[in-house]
Design an enzyme around this catalytic site. Structure first.
Site, short mmCIF file in Angstrom:
data_model
loop_
_atom_site.label_atom_id
_atom_site.label_comp_id
_atom_site.label_asym_id
_atom_site.label_seq_id
_atom_site.Cartn_x
_atom_site.Cartn_y
_atom_site.Cartn_z
CE LYS A 9 -50.58 -46.55 85.92
NZ LYS A 9 -51.04 -47.70 86.40
CG ASP A 37 -51.63 -46.63 81.31
OD1 ASP A 37 -52.88 -46.63 81.67
OD2 ASP A 37 -51.08 -47.59 82.12
#
Length: 290
Positions: A10, A137
């Site tokens: 990401k 995350d």
């Protein structure tokens, strides 16, 4: 049974820290985007009654010290499924300690693979609940795409896909400890906060230039990455619409509307840096390989 999962990295199009909470964690506001730089996580059942983890990168610990082990342990504990034995193998491509959620991606890939093997009917909310116990995350990495992540990163809101151009990611040789990065925030005297409302409005209105103009990362104010200025200068020379650090660093990304210029920038940066990646945005965080 064996399942292979591509687990995507990401970037943070926006990262803001709102405050340090009473429990010591930090309240975050992040615009997250998955990119097609990925690790491959392979999970295979066996009869050992144990969880084993191997990783292709010798710098990353295997066994119980790997976050994939924690992810598998949490999956079995939360689902109450008996672990008769699983082996986990990670083929690393995402740089370690880079601000790209490589470890979280591996954990997410592990949980998604275990879900596919043992509990296909597991709901999204149940999946997020398991992931959130492993790392902040991890829930985003399991779902991916374009999302707003709040609280510690575990409260997620789906957003419309953004028509991003080519993405170049550069990982300098240095590494940044996430824990140390947050300690730096706690001792910082002044913080300039990004335009959180403006960037979300731009996403919702499909205003890509409005998104680009608001890409920002609060960590850049107190995390020193010596190569960052030089990397951004090369990116801007080649017409990057925006460039920013991802996560707590040190990786820097640039987004390009002109694919040819992106390729030229990629080639130039490769002369000075060993880990440079030319990527596209993707609409998912994990992908089961059929």
């Amino acid at each position: 049974m064996k399942i292979e999962v591509n687990a995507f990295a990401k970037i943070n199009l926006l990262l803001d820290i709102l405050r340090t909470m009473d429990n010591g964690f930090h309240e975050l506001f992040m615009l997250m985007q998955s990119v097609n730089l990925y690790d491959t996580v392979t999970v295979e059942t066996n009869t050992s009654g144990k969880i084993s983890v191997l990783c292709s990168n010798p710098e990353i610990p295997a066994g119980e010290s790997n976050i994939a082990f924690k992810a598998a342990k949490e999956f079995f504990e939360q689902t109450k499924i008996e672990n008769k034995g699983v082996s986990i193998s990670i083929e690393k491509r995402i740089p370690h300690a880079a601000g790209l959620a490589g470890g979280s991606a591996d954990a997410a890939g592990t949980i998604v693979a275990l879900k596919e093997i043992f509990f296909p009917e597991l709901s999204v909310n149940e999946l997020i609940s398991i992931c959130s116990k492993v790392g902040s995350d991890v829930p985003f990495c399991a779902l991916g795409g374009t999302m707003l992540a709040q609280y510690t990163g575990t409260v997620l809101s789906f957003l419309p896909d953004i028509p991003l151009g080519k993405i170049i990611i550069v990982k300098p040789e240095m590494s940044v400890s996430t824990g140390e990065a947050y300690k730096a925030f706690d001792t910082a005297e002044r913080i300039r906060h990004p335009d959180r409302t403006g960037i979300i409005e731009a996403v919702m209105n499909g205003d890509i230039n409005g998104v680009y103009s608001r890409v920002d990362n609060v960590f850049e104010q107190f995390i020193d990455v010596p190569e960052r200025v030089a990397i951004k200068a090369v990116m801007r020379k080649h017409g990057a619409a925006c460039c920013c650090m991802s996560g707590s660093g040190p990786s820097v990304f640039g987004i390009f509307d002109d694919e040819n210029e992106a390729k030229k920038c990629f080639e130039e940066l490769k002369k000075d840096f060993s880990r440079v990646f030319l990527c596209d945005a993707v609409k998912k965080g994990t992908e089961i390989i059929k």
